[in-house]
Design a protein around this motif. Structure first.
Motif, PDB file in Angstrom:
ATOM      1  N   SER A 163       0.851  -1.191   0.000  1.00  0.00           N
ATOM      2  CA  SER A 163       0.000   0.000   0.000  1.00  0.00           C
ATOM      3  C   SER A 163       0.886   1.241   0.000  1.00  0.00           C
ATOM      4  O   SER A 163       2.071   1.174   0.306  1.00  0.00           O
ATOM      5  N   GLY A 164       0.274   2.364  -0.369  1.00  0.00           N
ATOM      6  CA  GLY A 164       1.039   3.602  -0.424  1.00  0.00           C
ATOM      7  C   GLY A 164       1.296   4.022  -1.858  1.00  0.00           C
ATOM      8  O   GLY A 164       0.444   3.872  -2.722  1.00  0.00           O
ATOM      9  N   SER A 165       2.485   4.499  -2.123  1.00  0.00           N
ATOM     10  CA  SER A 165       2.848   5.027  -3.446  1.00  0.00           C
ATOM     11  C   SER A 165       3.344   3.902  -4.345  1.00  0.00           C
ATOM     12  O   SER A 165       4.542   3.712  -4.546  1.00  0.00           O
ATOM     13  N   ILE A 166       2.385   3.163  -4.900  1.00  0.00           N
ATOM     14  CA  ILE A 166       2.708   1.988  -5.712  1.00  0.00           C
ATOM     15  C   ILE A 166       3.018   2.409  -7.142  1.00  0.00           C
ATOM     16  O   ILE A 166       2.234   3.110  -7.769  1.00  0.00           O
ATOM     17  N   PHE A 167       4.150   1.952  -7.656  1.00  0.00           N
ATOM     18  CA  PHE A 167       4.491   2.171  -9.054  1.00  0.00           C
ATOM     19  C   PHE A 167       3.810   1.094  -9.890  1.00  0.00           C
ATOM     20  O   PHE A 167       3.744  -0.073  -9.495  1.00  0.00           O
ATOM     21  N   SER A 168       3.311   1.470 -11.069  1.00  0.00           N
ATOM     22  CA  SER A 168       2.624   0.490 -11.910  1.00  0.00           C
ATOM     23  C   SER A 168       3.584  -0.573 -12.429  1.00  0.00           C
ATOM     24  O   SER A 168       3.194  -1.718 -12.653  1.00  0.00           O
ATOM     25  N   ILE A 169       4.839  -0.195 -12.636  1.00  0.00           N
ATOM     26  CA  ILE A 169       5.860  -1.158 -13.050  1.00  0.00           C
ATOM     27  C   ILE A 169       6.780  -1.389 -11.861  1.00  0.00           C
ATOM     28  O   ILE A 169       7.414  -0.458 -11.368  1.00  0.00           O
ATOM     29  N   ASN A 170       6.823  -2.620 -11.387  1.00  0.00           N
ATOM     30  CA  ASN A 170       7.601  -2.892 -10.182  1.00  0.00           C
ATOM     31  C   ASN A 170       7.937  -4.374 -10.116  1.00  0.00           C
ATOM     32  O   ASN A 170       7.595  -5.141 -11.023  1.00  0.00           O
ATOM     33  N   ALA A 171       8.579  -4.735  -9.071  1.00  0.00           N
ATOM     34  CA  ALA A 171       8.828  -6.139  -8.773  1.00  0.00           C
ATOM     35  C   ALA A 171       8.559  -6.359  -7.292  1.00  0.00           C
ATOM     36  O   ALA A 171       8.832  -5.485  -6.465  1.00  0.00           O
ATOM     37  N   MET A 172       8.013  -7.503  -6.989  1.00  0.00           N
ATOM     38  CA  MET A 172       7.800  -7.900  -5.599  1.00  0.00           C
ATOM     39  C   MET A 172       8.341  -9.306  -5.422  1.00  0.00           C
ATOM     40  O   MET A 172       8.404 -10.089  -6.374  1.00  0.00           O
ATOM     41  N   GLY A 173       8.719  -9.608  -4.212  1.00  0.00           N
ATOM     42  CA  GLY A 173       9.275 -10.929  -3.998  1.00  0.00           C
ATOM     43  C   GLY A 173       9.431 -11.258  -2.530  1.00  0.00           C
ATOM     44  O   GLY A 173       8.991 -10.510  -1.659  1.00  0.00           O
ATOM     45  N   TRP A 174      10.073 -12.399  -2.306  1.00  0.00           N
ATOM     46  CA  TRP A 174      10.305 -12.898  -0.957  1.00  0.00           C
ATOM     47  C   TRP A 174      11.776 -13.248  -0.781  1.00  0.00           C
ATOM     48  O   TRP A 174      12.372 -13.927  -1.625  1.00  0.00           O
ATOM     49  N   TYR A 175      12.322 -12.760   0.299  1.00  0.00           N
ATOM     50  CA  TYR A 175      13.638 -13.159   0.770  1.00  0.00           C
ATOM     51  C   TYR A 175      13.436 -13.940   2.058  1.00  0.00           C
ATOM     52  O   TYR A 175      12.393 -13.864   2.693  1.00  0.00           O
ATOM     53  N   ARG A 176      14.465 -14.666   2.454  1.00  0.00           N
ATOM     54  CA  ARG A 176      14.425 -15.332   3.749  1.00  0.00           C
ATOM     55  C   ARG A 176      15.797 -15.272   4.406  1.00  0.00           C
ATOM     56  O   ARG A 176      16.820 -15.173   3.740  1.00  0.00           O
ATOM     57  N   GLN A 177      15.748 -15.343   5.731  1.00  0.00           N
ATOM     58  CA  GLN A 177      16.989 -15.343   6.501  1.00  0.00           C
ATOM     59  C   GLN A 177      16.863 -16.350   7.623  1.00  0.00           C
ATOM     60  O   GLN A 177      16.004 -16.210   8.507  1.00  0.00           O
ATOM     61  N   ALA A 178      17.712 -17.363   7.568  1.00  0.00           N
ATOM     62  CA  ALA A 178      17.772 -18.374   8.613  1.00  0.00           C
ATOM     63  C   ALA A 178      18.796 -17.939   9.658  1.00  0.00           C
ATOM     64  O   ALA A 178      19.690 -17.143   9.369  1.00  0.00           O
ATOM     65  N   PRO A 179      18.691 -18.465  10.873  1.00  0.00           N
ATOM     66  CA  PRO A 179      19.647 -18.100  11.931  1.00  0.00           C
ATOM     67  C   PRO A 179      21.082 -18.337  11.488  1.00  0.00           C
ATOM     68  O   PRO A 179      21.424 -19.421  11.001  1.00  0.00           O
ATOM     69  N   GLY A 180      21.914 -17.323  11.647  1.00  0.00           N
ATOM     70  CA  GLY A 180      23.325 -17.447  11.321  1.00  0.00           C
ATOM     71  C   GLY A 180      23.654 -17.407   9.844  1.00  0.00           C
ATOM     72  O   GLY A 180      24.813 -17.617   9.461  1.00  0.00           O
ATOM     73  N   LYS A 181      22.647 -17.125   9.012  1.00  0.00           N
ATOM     74  CA  LYS A 181      22.879 -17.092   7.566  1.00  0.00           C
ATOM     75  C   LYS A 181      22.506 -15.729   7.000  1.00  0.00           C
ATOM     76  O   LYS A 181      21.788 -14.950   7.622  1.00  0.00           O
TER      77      LYS A 181
ATOM     78  N   THR B  57      13.162 -23.416   7.144  1.00  0.00           N
ATOM     79  CA  THR B  57      12.894 -22.620   8.341  1.00  0.00           C
ATOM     80  C   THR B  57      13.672 -21.313   8.301  1.00  0.00           C
ATOM     81  O   THR B  57      14.897 -21.314   8.138  1.00  0.00           O
ATOM     82  N   ALA B  58      12.953 -20.203   8.431  1.00  0.00           N
ATOM     83  CA  ALA B  58      13.578 -18.884   8.337  1.00  0.00           C
ATOM     84  C   ALA B  58      12.522 -17.815   8.580  1.00  0.00           C
ATOM     85  O   ALA B  58      11.319 -18.110   8.614  1.00  0.00           O
ATOM     86  N   ILE B  59      12.989 -16.596   8.711  1.00  0.00           N
ATOM     87  CA  ILE B  59      12.084 -15.453   8.640  1.00  0.00           C
ATOM     88  C   ILE B  59      11.983 -15.055   7.176  1.00  0.00           C
ATOM     89  O   ILE B  59      13.009 -14.865   6.511  1.00  0.00           O
ATOM     90  N   TYR B  60      10.774 -14.954   6.702  1.00  0.00           N
ATOM     91  CA  TYR B  60      10.524 -14.606   5.312  1.00  0.00           C
ATOM     92  C   TYR B  60      10.107 -13.139   5.229  1.00  0.00           C
ATOM     93  O   TYR B  60       9.171 -12.707   5.930  1.00  0.00           O
ATOM     94  N   TYR B  61      10.800 -12.403   4.378  1.00  0.00           N
ATOM     95  CA  TYR B  61      10.567 -10.972   4.221  1.00  0.00           C
ATOM     96  C   TYR B  61       9.999 -10.676   2.847  1.00  0.00           C
ATOM     97  O   TYR B  61      10.556 -11.121   1.825  1.00  0.00           O
ATOM     98  N   CYS B  62       8.946  -9.909   2.824  1.00  0.00           N
ATOM     99  CA  CYS B  62       8.428  -9.397   1.565  1.00  0.00           C
ATOM    100  C   CYS B  62       9.296  -8.226   1.111  1.00  0.00           C
ATOM    101  O   CYS B  62       9.754  -7.422   1.951  1.00  0.00           O
ATOM    102  N   ALA B  63       9.509  -8.131  -0.189  1.00  0.00           N
ATOM    103  CA  ALA B  63      10.361  -7.079  -0.738  1.00  0.00           C
ATOM    104  C   ALA B  63       9.677  -6.419  -1.924  1.00  0.00           C
ATOM    105  O   ALA B  63       8.942  -7.075  -2.675  1.00  0.00           O
TER     106      ALA B  63
END
Length: 119
Positions: free
Chosen positions: A25-43, A90-96
């Motif tokens: 939400s907010g100032s969305i550009f019509s052309i963009n990319a979205m995705g998912w990153y993840r970070q496991a403990p110690g990585k 297993t990790a924390i998954y972040y939206c990007a």
């Protein structure tokens, strides 16, 4: 500014499935990319999957054939369907979110949602 609201994490047994959602939400550009990153403990944080506003996708080799990324442009929402989950997922998954159609540069991050794969 763009705000990313993630949901769908949790505890699942090996071989199970989860679906993550991320609404922008907010100032969305019509052309963009979205995705998912993840970070496991110690990585380091790593790219899991990404999708452009045009529908082009890319995946990490470790999740190909198991995870599927999709998006609803009308809702500015991206989904990650995760099947055949393994303990190493297993990790924390972040939206990007990127204001350009590539995940080479991430402009905004979500707060993260925890995915735990364990028996």
């Amino acid at each position: 500014q763009v705000q990313l609201d993630e949901s769908g994490g949790g505890l699942v047994q090996p071989g199970g499935s989860l679906r993550l959602s991320c609404a922008a939400s907010g100032s969305i550009f019509s052309i963009n990319a979205m995705g998912w990153y993840r970070q496991a403990p110690g990585k380091q944080r790593e790219l899991v999957a990404a999708i452009t506003s045009g529908g082009s996708t890319n995946y990490a080799d470790s999740v190909k054939g198991r995870f599927t990324i999709s998006r609803d442009n009308a809702k500015n929402t991206v989904y990650l369907q995760m099947n055949g989950l393994k303990p190493e997922d297993t990790a924390i998954y972040y939206c990007a979110y990127s204001i350009i159609p590539t995940m080479a540069l991430v402009n905004y991050w979500g707060k993260g949602t925890l995915v735990t794969v364990s028996a």
